[in-house]
Design a protein around this motif. Structure first.
Motif, PDB file in Angstrom:
ATOM      1  N   ASP A  60       0.846  -1.196   0.000  1.00  0.00           N
ATOM      2  CA  ASP A  60       0.000   0.000   0.000  1.00  0.00           C
ATOM      3  C   ASP A  60       0.882   1.246   0.000  1.00  0.00           C
ATOM      4  OD1 ASP A  60      -1.840   1.989   0.285  1.00  0.00           O
ATOM      5  OD2 ASP A  60      -2.596   1.343   2.255  1.00  0.00           O
ATOM      6  N   PRO A  61       1.148   1.832  -1.161  1.00  0.00           N
ATOM      7  CA  PRO A  61       2.025   3.009  -1.213  1.00  0.00           C
ATOM      8  C   PRO A  61       1.427   4.257  -0.569  1.00  0.00           C
ATOM      9  CG  PRO A  61       1.073   2.561  -3.367  1.00  0.00           C
ATOM     10  CD  PRO A  61       0.702   1.406  -2.500  1.00  0.00           C
ATOM     11  N   ASP A  62       0.142   4.209  -0.209  1.00  0.00           N
ATOM     12  CA  ASP A  62      -0.489   5.347   0.448  1.00  0.00           C
ATOM     13  C   ASP A  62      -0.440   5.236   1.975  1.00  0.00           C
ATOM     14  OD1 ASP A  62      -1.203   6.596  -1.964  1.00  0.00           O
ATOM     15  OD2 ASP A  62      -2.999   5.349  -2.134  1.00  0.00           O
ATOM     16  N   ARG A  63       0.195   4.189   2.478  1.00  0.00           N
ATOM     17  CA  ARG A  63       0.353   4.016   3.922  1.00  0.00           C
ATOM     18  C   ARG A  63       1.725   4.541   4.339  1.00  0.00           C
ATOM     19  NH1 ARG A  63       2.531   0.332   7.508  1.00  0.00           N
ATOM     20  NH2 ARG A  63       1.321  -0.089   9.399  1.00  0.00           N
ATOM     21  N   ASP A  64       1.754   5.287   5.445  1.00  0.00           N
ATOM     22  CA  ASP A  64       3.017   5.862   5.921  1.00  0.00           C
ATOM     23  C   ASP A  64       3.982   4.770   6.387  1.00  0.00           C
ATOM     24  OD1 ASP A  64       2.090   8.361   5.392  1.00  0.00           O
ATOM     25  OD2 ASP A  64       1.766   8.941   7.482  1.00  0.00           O
ATOM     26  N   SER A  65       5.269   5.038   6.195  1.00  0.00           N
ATOM     27  CA  SER A  65       6.326   4.219   6.766  1.00  0.00           C
ATOM     28  C   SER A  65       6.692   4.809   8.118  1.00  0.00           C
ATOM     29  CB  SER A  65       7.552   4.220   5.845  1.00  0.00           C
ATOM     30  OG  SER A  65       8.685   3.723   6.506  1.00  0.00           O
ATOM     31  N   THR A  66       6.620   4.002   9.157  1.00  0.00           N
ATOM     32  CA  THR A  66       6.919   4.480  10.505  1.00  0.00           C
ATOM     33  C   THR A  66       8.219   3.854  11.005  1.00  0.00           C
ATOM     34  OG1 THR A  66       5.749   2.700  11.641  1.00  0.00           O
ATOM     35  CG2 THR A  66       4.437   4.627  10.969  1.00  0.00           C
ATOM     36  N   PRO A  67       8.861   4.462  11.989  1.00  0.00           N
ATOM     37  CA  PRO A  67      10.028   3.823  12.604  1.00  0.00           C
ATOM     38  C   PRO A  67       9.716   2.434  13.161  1.00  0.00           C
ATOM     39  CG  PRO A  67       9.959   6.132  13.220  1.00  0.00           C
ATOM     40  CD  PRO A  67       8.663   5.834  12.518  1.00  0.00           C
ATOM     41  N   GLU A  68       8.494   2.260  13.676  1.00  0.00           N
ATOM     42  CA  GLU A  68       8.111   0.949  14.193  1.00  0.00           C
ATOM     43  C   GLU A  68       8.069  -0.089  13.071  1.00  0.00           C
ATOM     44  OE1 GLU A  68       6.794   3.991  17.072  1.00  0.00           O
ATOM     45  OE2 GLU A  68       6.544   3.776  14.908  1.00  0.00           O
ATOM     46  N   ASP A  69       7.500   0.287  11.918  1.00  0.00           N
ATOM     47  CA  ASP A  69       7.484  -0.625  10.769  1.00  0.00           C
ATOM     48  C   ASP A  69       8.902  -1.022  10.376  1.00  0.00           C
ATOM     49  OD1 ASP A  69       4.711  -0.587  10.456  1.00  0.00           O
ATOM     50  OD2 ASP A  69       4.767   1.100   9.055  1.00  0.00           O
ATOM     51  N   ARG A  70       9.774  -0.028  10.274  1.00  0.00           N
ATOM     52  CA  ARG A  70      11.135  -0.299   9.816  1.00  0.00           C
ATOM     53  C   ARG A  70      11.927  -1.078  10.871  1.00  0.00           C
ATOM     54  NH1 ARG A  70      10.444   5.157   8.411  1.00  0.00           N
ATOM     55  NH2 ARG A  70      12.104   5.846   9.821  1.00  0.00           N
ATOM     56  N   ALA A  71      11.636  -0.847  12.152  1.00  0.00           N
ATOM     57  CA  ALA A  71      12.277  -1.635  13.207  1.00  0.00           C
ATOM     58  C   ALA A  71      11.856  -3.099  13.110  1.00  0.00           C
ATOM     59  CB  ALA A  71      11.921  -1.068  14.579  1.00  0.00           C
ATOM     60  N   ASP A  72      10.571  -3.328  12.894  1.00  0.00           N
ATOM     61  CA  ASP A  72      10.088  -4.701  12.745  1.00  0.00           C
ATOM     62  C   ASP A  72      10.732  -5.360  11.524  1.00  0.00           C
ATOM     63  OD1 ASP A  72       8.510  -4.187  14.943  1.00  0.00           O
ATOM     64  OD2 ASP A  72       6.632  -4.043  13.813  1.00  0.00           O
ATOM     65  N   PHE A 185       9.332  12.211   1.153  1.00  0.00           N
ATOM     66  CA  PHE A 185       8.710  13.446   1.642  1.00  0.00           C
ATOM     67  C   PHE A 185       7.344  13.191   2.262  1.00  0.00           C
ATOM     68  CE2 PHE A 185      11.632  16.214  -0.843  1.00  0.00           C
ATOM     69  CZ  PHE A 185      11.809  17.219   0.090  1.00  0.00           C
ATOM     70  N   VAL A 186       6.520  12.385   1.602  1.00  0.00           N
ATOM     71  CA  VAL A 186       5.105  12.300   1.950  1.00  0.00           C
ATOM     72  C   VAL A 186       4.806  11.166   2.924  1.00  0.00           C
ATOM     73  CG1 VAL A 186       2.771  12.048   0.990  1.00  0.00           C
ATOM     74  CG2 VAL A 186       4.511  13.333  -0.271  1.00  0.00           C
ATOM     75  N   ARG A 187       5.529  10.047   2.827  1.00  0.00           N
ATOM     76  CA  ARG A 187       5.192   8.867   3.627  1.00  0.00           C
ATOM     77  C   ARG A 187       6.189   8.558   4.745  1.00  0.00           C
ATOM     78  NH1 ARG A 187       0.258   9.170   3.206  1.00  0.00           N
ATOM     79  NH2 ARG A 187      -0.540   9.132   1.067  1.00  0.00           N
ATOM     80  N   MET A 188       7.340   9.218   4.740  1.00  0.00           N
ATOM     81  CA  MET A 188       8.380   8.854   5.694  1.00  0.00           C
ATOM     82  C   MET A 188       8.796  10.008   6.604  1.00  0.00           C
ATOM     83  SD  MET A 188      12.016   7.023   4.737  1.00  0.00           S
ATOM     84  CE  MET A 188      11.212   5.547   4.084  1.00  0.00           C
ATOM     85  N   LEU A 189       8.768  11.239   6.112  1.00  0.00           N
ATOM     86  CA  LEU A 189       9.371  12.364   6.818  1.00  0.00           C
ATOM     87  C   LEU A 189       8.691  12.657   8.147  1.00  0.00           C
ATOM     88  CD1 LEU A 189      11.468  14.587   6.832  1.00  0.00           C
ATOM     89  CD2 LEU A 189       9.947  15.974   5.408  1.00  0.00           C
ATOM     90  N   ARG A 190       7.360  12.741   8.151  1.00  0.00           N
ATOM     91  CA  ARG A 190       6.658  13.070   9.396  1.00  0.00           C
ATOM     92  C   ARG A 190       6.906  12.025  10.474  1.00  0.00           C
ATOM     93  NH1 ARG A 190       2.300  14.312   5.834  1.00  0.00           N
ATOM     94  NH2 ARG A 190       1.733  16.534   5.819  1.00  0.00           N
ATOM     95  N   GLY A 191       6.638  10.769  10.136  1.00  0.00           N
ATOM     96  CA  GLY A 191       6.754   9.714  11.128  1.00  0.00           C
ATOM     97  C   GLY A 191       8.151   9.596  11.707  1.00  0.00           C
ATOM     98  N   THR A 192       9.159   9.911  10.889  1.00  0.00           N
ATOM     99  CA  THR A 192      10.544   9.802  11.331  1.00  0.00           C
ATOM    100  C   THR A 192      10.946  10.968  12.224  1.00  0.00           C
ATOM    101  OG1 THR A 192      11.156   8.550   9.350  1.00  0.00           O
ATOM    102  CG2 THR A 192      12.938   9.659  10.541  1.00  0.00           C
ATOM    103  N   SER A 193      10.710  12.187  11.757  1.00  0.00           N
ATOM    104  CA  SER A 193      11.203  13.350  12.501  1.00  0.00           C
ATOM    105  C   SER A 193      10.324  13.707  13.698  1.00  0.00           C
ATOM    106  CB  SER A 193      11.345  14.556  11.563  1.00  0.00           C
ATOM    107  OG  SER A 193      10.109  14.869  10.941  1.00  0.00           O
ATOM    108  N   TYR A 194       9.062  13.263  13.698  1.00  0.00           N
ATOM    109  CA  TYR A 194       8.174  13.545  14.824  1.00  0.00           C
ATOM    110  C   TYR A 194       8.204  12.430  15.876  1.00  0.00           C
ATOM    111  CZ  TYR A 194       5.900  16.935  11.637  1.00  0.00           C
ATOM    112  OH  TYR A 194       5.631  17.957  10.764  1.00  0.00           O
ATOM    113  N   TRP A 195       8.955  11.386  15.632  1.00  0.00           N
ATOM    114  CA  TRP A 195       8.965  10.228  16.540  1.00  0.00           C
ATOM    115  C   TRP A 195       9.594  10.617  17.869  1.00  0.00           C
ATOM    116  CZ3 TRP A 195      12.858   6.636  18.391  1.00  0.00           C
ATOM    117  CH2 TRP A 195      12.330   5.423  18.859  1.00  0.00           C
ATOM    118  N   ARG A 196       8.979  10.134  18.953  1.00  0.00           N
ATOM    119  CA  ARG A 196       9.512  10.404  20.292  1.00  0.00           C
ATOM    120  C   ARG A 196      10.001   9.094  20.897  1.00  0.00           C
ATOM    121  NH1 ARG A 196       8.828  15.447  22.371  1.00  0.00           N
ATOM    122  NH2 ARG A 196       9.442  14.649  24.421  1.00  0.00           N
TER     123      ARG A 196
END
Length: 260
Positions: A60-72, A185-196
């Motif tokens: 699903d290219p419209d789903r964001d990539s999150t740090p949790e996804d990439r960690a898994d 820009f659209v699917r990775m940037l927010r989830g990565t830089s806003y991650w706490r």
């Protein structure tokens, strides 16, 4: 290739010995070729394209990539390689990925080196930085990729000579490069830089924060120092700036190798 929930991951294995993982986001496996080849002289080295980038496809290219996804994803790759636990080195967004890996899958790693993670929510001016991030994404979605990169570099306080900027970002985008840029820009940037990060959990892990010797004053120098302070550790200086591993692979390989 490895099939994982929601994605099919491209990965590469080199060498023999203790496992080292090199992770980027949105940087792909190719960015670490120089460091990986050197480490492979006495390590097993795992590199990968993060989901949605280059050869790693997503359902699903419209789903964001999150740090949790990439960690898994990294944990599954480490298990698939059957050579862990690993020393995990991540740079930029990849540094956020390996921090999430240490939180979610502590048994997968012996140590984590987070090189310049862009964790803007650790900063006092996080609201301003978030606003600037939203501006650059909006600029990109409006069709001005060049203007989005201008805003990105200004927010990061990275200054490039005009001819270098034009070579890297000024030309038209097409094919896989355009798809990767959009996804970044659209699917990775927010989830990565806003991650706490969960600081309490990370304080119990072996986490080292890396900063480029030439990154002083840049956004990721600030975020990295904020993370090190929050963890009660002293950051380690690496040669070069935010992408120092490209120009100084020998020095990076030596520093990573010393950790295991």
């Amino acid at each position: 290739m490895l099939d994982v929930p929601g994605a099919r991951l491209h990965y590469e294995l080199r060498g023999r010995g203790p496992l080292v993982v090199l992770a980027g986001a949105p940087m792909d496996a190719d960015a670490f070729t120089g460091v990986a080849d050197l480490l492979a002289l006495d390590h097993t080295v795992l590199t990968t394209d993060p989901r949605g980038i280059n050869r790693s496809t997503v359902d699903d290219p419209d789903r964001d990539s999150t740090p949790e996804d990439r960690a898994d994803d990294l944990a599954r790759l480490i298990a698939h390689a059957d050579a862990g636990p690993a020393v995990a080195f991540g740079s930029s967004g990849g540094a956020v990925s390996v921090l999430a890996l240490a939180q979610r899958h502590p048994g997968s790693v012996r140590a984590v080196i987070a090189h310049e993670p862009p964790l803007i929510d650790l900063l006092d001016d996080r609201a301003q930085r978030r606003a600037k991030t939203e501006e650059m994404i909006a600029t990109y979605l409006a069709g001005d990729h060049r203007g989005a990169w201008v805003k990105f570099l200004a927010n990061a306080n990275i200054h490039l000579p005009g001819e270098v900027f034009e070579m890297m970002f000024g030309g038209p985008r097409e094919g896989r490069a355009a798809e990767d840029e959009y996804y970044g820009f659209v699917r990775m940037l927010r989830g990565t830089s806003y991650w706490r990060p969960d600081l309490e959990v990370l304080r119990t892990a072996t986490v080292e924060v890396g900063i480029g010797e030439e990154s002083a004053g840049q956004l990721c120098d600030r975020t990295s120092r904020a993370l090190a302070t929050a963890l009660g550790t002293t950051p380690t200086l690496f040669p070069g700036d935010h992408t120092g591993f490209l120009d100084h692979p020998k020095e990076f390989a030596a520093l990573i190798s010393a950790r295991g």
